[in-house]
Design an enzyme around this catalytic site. Structure first.
Site, PDB file in Angstrom:
ATOM      1  N   SER A  12       0.822  -1.202   0.000  1.00  0.00           N
ATOM      2  CA  SER A  12       0.000   0.000   0.000  1.00  0.00           C
ATOM      3  C   SER A  12       0.867   1.269   0.000  1.00  0.00           C
ATOM      4  O   SER A  12       1.701   1.405  -0.890  1.00  0.00           O
ATOM      5  CB  SER A  12      -0.956  -0.060   1.203  1.00  0.00           C
ATOM      6  OG  SER A  12      -2.003   0.855   1.059  1.00  0.00           O
ATOM      7  N   ASP A  35      -9.985  -3.278  -5.328  1.00  0.00           N
ATOM      8  CA  ASP A  35      -9.052  -2.352  -4.690  1.00  0.00           C
ATOM      9  C   ASP A  35      -9.038  -1.064  -5.504  1.00  0.00           C
ATOM     10  O   ASP A  35      -8.818  -1.102  -6.723  1.00  0.00           O
ATOM     11  CB  ASP A  35      -7.659  -2.994  -4.676  1.00  0.00           C
ATOM     12  CG  ASP A  35      -6.599  -2.084  -4.071  1.00  0.00           C
ATOM     13  OD1 ASP A  35      -6.939  -0.970  -3.623  1.00  0.00           O
ATOM     14  OD2 ASP A  35      -5.421  -2.492  -4.044  1.00  0.00           O
ATOM     15  N   HIS A  90      -8.079  -4.854  -1.031  1.00  0.00           N
ATOM     16  CA  HIS A  90      -6.975  -4.036  -0.530  1.00  0.00           C
ATOM     17  C   HIS A  90      -6.765  -4.262   0.972  1.00  0.00           C
ATOM     18  O   HIS A  90      -7.714  -4.281   1.737  1.00  0.00           O
ATOM     19  CB  HIS A  90      -7.231  -2.551  -0.771  1.00  0.00           C
ATOM     20  CG  HIS A  90      -6.034  -1.713  -0.437  1.00  0.00           C
ATOM     21  ND1 HIS A  90      -5.025  -1.488  -1.332  1.00  0.00           N
ATOM     22  CD2 HIS A  90      -5.657  -1.105   0.712  1.00  0.00           C
ATOM     23  CE1 HIS A  90      -4.087  -0.763  -0.765  1.00  0.00           C
ATOM     24  NE2 HIS A  90      -4.437  -0.509   0.481  1.00  0.00           N
TER      25      HIS A  90
END
Ligand SMILES: *[C@@H]1O[C@H](CO)[C@@H](O)[C@H](O)[C@H]1NC(C)=O
Ligand SMILES: *[C@@H]1O[C@H](CO)[C@@H](O)[C@H](O)[C@H]1NC(C)=O
Ligand SMILES: *[C@@H]1O[C@H](CO)[C@@H](O)[C@H](O)[C@H]1NC(C)=O
Length: 401
Positions: free
Chosen positions: A189, A341, A371
């Site tokens: 991320s 995501d 995600h």
């Protein structure tokens, strides 16, 4: 007592409401995903309420929740674990205990959390790094850059650079028995944003004599220029990471001014003079056909926001918007993307752009991925998805580092 009961009751009603919001059909363990998603949305709502009534800042409440799951550096039978600092930045080292004649590979790992939350101390990050060290027989360095909003951009980026600079010195690599030709930088991320940005620096700056062998990016965010790609539109409400939550947190990387997240929600945040970046992140050009579906490309709207944030043009925030000569020197690359995501298309487009300039890329796409899946590798929020993502990442390192 009455007050507590009322709060508890309201929380239950909220949870129930969120549990029955729809999730994508192909998801594994749908009930666990629903409950996890409801917990995230409820926590986020409570944080919003606390901020509105002036009790706590939004991000401070979330930080308290995340910190409940922090760990001490505990060695096990396979790995010696210790906390120390590199150039005054906290790091957690994982040193395999196994005897070995030759030098080891190394992995520098940067955690996610939107530049605002998280730590190498967080249980799932600690587990991931511990398992990596054991399975790959690698020295792993977990990095804790200082975080926004107290330390906005570029501090977190500079902190990672500082750690990498320290670690890549010949004498330090020798101290830990690391092979200078087998070093990978990884992140998930926002940690992937930092890893990708720092990899571009190391590979292009002659000041770094030791270069990277690889970079591994797990559902990375790779640009802030255009936030109206198909993946942003399709996954606006999550699961787990909604546009609202992502933008609210990520904007703290630049400012506390609430006008920025408001403009970004409408894709109207970029300042004058940023138009040259659009073609570098143009999903209509770089996204594989099957992800374009019926979406219609629209350019981000510029110059709407006052004051304008010229900082948003910085390529350290948007590795995807780097030019071809900067991408060409990048090392062997692993990218994992998740279907569900908002950041999916950032990763997919980086695959295309890197391949276009001849960088070797391995790409895993999780068709049922969400995600943040890696954050759910331990009780009480255990998802098989987390373990599958972990296995893919570690297997790739085993075979390629
Ligand atoms: C130590 O390594 C062995 C072999 O990889 C593994 O089976 C075991 O679970 C590891 N122990 C811990 C505490 O992770
Ligand atoms: C984006 O790509 C599409 C199709 O390739 C093209 O028509 C459009 O002009 C491009 N826009 C920008 C800003 O690059
Ligand atoms: C690519 O970007 C770098 C850094 O921003 C810049 O120094 C260089 O001139 C650019 N190269 C080209 C061909 O545009």
């Amino acid at each position: 007592m009455g007050y507590k009961t009322l709060c508890f009751g309201l929380t239950c009603i909220l949870c129930a409401f969120y549990i029955f919001t729809p999730i994508p059909e192909n998801i594994e363990e749908p009930w666990k995903v629903r409950i996890t998603d409801a917990a995230i949305k409820t926590t986020s709502l409570v944080a919003t309420i606390l901020e509105k009534i002036g009790l706590k800042r939004f991000e401070d409440f979330l930080a308290i929740i995340v910190k409940l799951d922090y760990t001490q550096p505990i060695s096990d039978e396979n790995v010696t674990v210790m906390d120390t600092t590199f150039n005054d930045i906290p790091v957690r080292l994982y040193l395999p205990k196994r005897k070995r004649e030759s030098q080891r590979p190394a992995v520098i790992f940067i955690h996610g959390g939107a530049f605002v939350l998280g730590s190498y101390k967080h249980t799932p990050v600690d587990l991931l790094n511990r398992w990596t060290a054991n399975k790959v027989d690698a020295v792993v360095v977990g990095v804790d850059p200082r975080l926004a909003p107290q330390y906005p951009f570029p501090v977190p980026y500079e902190d990672v650079v500082s750690v990498v600079k320290y670690f890549l010195q010949d004498k330090i690599l020798a101290k830990y028995g690391v092979d200078p030709n087998r070093i990978c930088i990884s992140g998930d991320s926002s940690g992937g944003t930092l890893a990708a940005g720092v990899a571009q620096l190391i590979q292009n700056d002659p000041e770094f004599k030791n270069k990277l062998k690889a970079q591994a990016l797990i559902y990375p965010g790779l640009q802030v220029v255009d936030v109206s790609m198909p993946s942003h539109r399709e996954n606006e409400h999550g699961p787990f990471l909604s546009m609202k939550l992502a933008i609210k947190l990520a904007c703290l990387y630049f400012t506390r001014d609430k006008a920025l997240p408001q403009a970004m929600m409408k894709n109207q945040h970029m300042p004058h003079g940023s138009m040259h970046l659009f073609k570098l992140v143009n999903w209509s050009t770089f996204l594989p056909e099957e992800y374009k579906k019926n979406h219609v490309y629209t350019e981000p709207i510029i110059g709407k926001l006052n004051p304008s944030y010229s900082i948003l043009l910085d390529s350290r925030l948007s590795p995807l918007a780097a030019n071809e000569s900067q991408l060409r020197n990048l090392p062997l690359t692993y990218i994992l993307t998740c279907e569900h995501d908002i950041l999916r298309d950032d990763g997919l487009m980086y695959v295309s752009r890197l391949q276009n300039v001849g960088v070797k890329v391995s790409h895993d796409h999780m068709e049922d991925g969400i995600h943040g899946g890696l954050s759910f590798m331990a009780a009480p929020f255990y998802l098989k998805l987390g373990i599958r993502i972990k296995d893919k990442y570690i297997n790739w390192l085993e075979e390629n580092l």
